[in-house]
Design an enzyme around this catalytic site. Structure first.
Site, short mmCIF file in Angstrom:
data_model
loop_
_atom_site.label_atom_id
_atom_site.label_comp_id
_atom_site.label_asym_id
_atom_site.label_seq_id
_atom_site.Cartn_x
_atom_site.Cartn_y
_atom_site.Cartn_z
N ASN A 111 79.41 125.30 16.70
CA ASN A 111 79.79 125.68 15.34
C ASN A 111 78.77 126.71 14.85
O ASN A 111 77.65 126.37 14.51
CB ASN A 111 79.75 124.41 14.46
CG ASN A 111 79.94 124.71 12.99
OD1 ASN A 111 80.31 125.82 12.61
ND2 ASN A 111 79.69 123.70 12.14
N TRP A 112 79.20 127.97 14.84
CA TRP A 112 78.25 129.03 14.47
C TRP A 112 77.97 129.06 12.98
O TRP A 112 77.10 129.80 12.54
CB TRP A 112 78.79 130.39 14.94
CG TRP A 112 78.62 130.64 16.41
CD1 TRP A 112 78.20 129.74 17.36
CD2 TRP A 112 78.85 131.87 17.11
NE1 TRP A 112 78.15 130.33 18.59
CE2 TRP A 112 78.56 131.65 18.48
CE3 TRP A 112 79.28 133.14 16.72
CZ2 TRP A 112 78.67 132.64 19.45
CZ3 TRP A 112 79.41 134.13 17.69
CH2 TRP A 112 79.11 133.89 19.03
N LYS A 113 78.76 128.34 12.19
CA LYS A 113 78.60 128.36 10.72
C LYS A 113 78.64 129.82 10.25
O LYS A 113 79.39 130.61 10.80
CB LYS A 113 77.32 127.63 10.31
CG LYS A 113 77.24 126.23 10.95
CD LYS A 113 76.18 125.37 10.38
CE LYS A 113 76.21 124.01 11.09
NZ LYS A 113 75.29 123.06 10.50
N GLY A 155 72.90 125.03 15.43
CA GLY A 155 71.83 125.97 15.83
C GLY A 155 71.80 126.28 17.32
O GLY A 155 71.68 127.46 17.70
N HIS A 181 83.90 119.21 7.68
CA HIS A 181 82.45 119.29 7.91
C HIS A 181 81.73 118.98 6.60
O HIS A 181 82.18 119.39 5.52
CB HIS A 181 82.08 120.69 8.42
CG HIS A 181 80.69 120.76 8.93
ND1 HIS A 181 79.60 120.83 8.08
CD2 HIS A 181 80.19 120.74 10.19
CE1 HIS A 181 78.49 120.86 8.81
NE2 HIS A 181 78.82 120.80 10.09
N GLU A 204 79.26 120.26 5.24
CA GLU A 204 78.90 121.44 4.42
C GLU A 204 80.10 121.92 3.61
O GLU A 204 79.95 122.41 2.50
CB GLU A 204 78.36 122.56 5.33
CG GLU A 204 76.95 122.21 5.80
CD GLU A 204 76.56 122.84 7.13
OE1 GLU A 204 77.25 123.75 7.61
OE2 GLU A 204 75.53 122.39 7.69
N SER A 229 71.50 118.30 15.16
CA SER A 229 70.29 118.68 15.91
C SER A 229 70.36 118.35 17.40
O SER A 229 69.37 117.92 17.99
CB SER A 229 69.05 118.04 15.26
OG SER A 229 68.90 118.53 13.94
N GLY A 247 70.77 120.07 11.17
CA GLY A 247 69.80 121.13 10.88
C GLY A 247 68.38 120.64 10.67
O GLY A 247 67.51 121.41 10.28
N GLU A 281 78.72 113.01 12.44
CA GLU A 281 77.57 113.84 12.11
C GLU A 281 76.82 113.23 10.92
O GLU A 281 77.19 113.47 9.76
CB GLU A 281 78.03 115.25 11.73
CG GLU A 281 78.72 116.00 12.85
CD GLU A 281 78.59 117.51 12.68
OE1 GLU A 281 78.14 118.15 13.63
OE2 GLU A 281 78.92 118.03 11.61
#
Ligand code: PGA
Length: 248
Positions: A9-11, A229, A93, A95, A207, A169, A163
């Site tokens: 997931n590149w966000k 990440g 997600h 976010e 992470s 993160g 998650e």
């Protein structure tokens, strides 16, 4: 056997140059058939991924709208994602739940929209740290999963990603025993919601990195990883794919 999945997931990161690095990787990637390796770039990069990725590396999106078309400025439909050759789409997600006030009901609609277009939703669930500390993580997960009771949803055509929000993160993934406990709980919940619960892949996210993936890949009921990440660099992502490939 449950399919193994490593989804990046590149966000709000990544560039056309990064797509080209992964395009090169997609040409040399060898992996078992029962493992899907997926990159989910931001929407504007999907076209380039479609043109340049070898089929070994699948394309996913980071979100879709719950409706298939209409007056929704800034949103993207599952229909368009299908035309961009997306096999998967991340929905719910944390976010997006936080930044865009997405509710469980909205997430349920997104799952339906994706399924209607033959795109497999990666349905994200997870608790906050204060909810874990209060011993309420199970209630939170059960509540989020309860949208699968909607009989229109095909519980056989989705992936669940656990998650824990506090691990995303943070640099430190959740402890092995907490992951095993949560995944076992999710598997049991799925069993009451779907006939084929044992076939639904449950990914862990938060992470995941090359230095903690091998242990993760061997945990019970962990069928893959949703990775932020560490999915931005080919060297890191390839190690995650290798770790889960080695379990097959
Ligand atoms: P992270 O993100 O790997 O950077 O923690 C995971 C995610 O949000 O899916």
């Amino acid at each position: 056997m449950v399919k193994k999945i490593v989804a990046g997931n590149w966000k709000m990161n990544g560039s056309p140059q990064d797509i080209q690095s992964f395009a090169h990787y997609s040409q040399i990637l060898t992996k078992p058939d029962q493992l899907d390796a997926i990159i989910c770039p931001p929407f504007p990069l999907l076209g380039e991924a479609k043109q340049s990725f070898h089929e070994q590396l699948l394309i996913g999106a980071q979100d879709c709208h719950g409706e298939l078309a209409g007056a929704h400025t800034g949103d993207v439909s599952a229909q368009l994602l299908q035309q961009m050759c997306c096999s998967y789409v991340i929905v719910g997600h944390s976010e997006r739940r936080q930044d865009h006030a997405e509710t469980d009901v909205m997430v349920g609609r997104k799952i339906l929209a994706a399924q209607e277009l033959g795109i497999t939703p990666i349905f994200c669930i997870g608790e906050q740290m204060d909810q874990r500390r209060a011993g309420r993580w199970g209630d939170v997960l059960a509540q989020q999963l309860s949208i699968l009771r909607d009989e229109k949803i095909d519980a056989g055509m989705l992936v669940v990603a656990y998650e824990p929000i506090w691990a995303i993160g943070s640099g430190a993934r959740a402890e092995n025993n907490d992951i095993v406990e949560a995944h076992g709980f999710i598997r049991a919940q799925l069993a009451s919601l779907a006939n084929n619960a044992s076939k639904i892949a449950i990914l862990y996210g938060g992470s995941v990195k090359p230095d903690n993936v091998v242990e993760l890949s061997q945990l019970a009921d962990v069928d893959g990883a949703l990775v932020g990440g560490a999915s931005l660099k080919v060297e890191d992502f390839s190690q995650l794919v290798e770790a889960f490939g080695a379990t097959l």
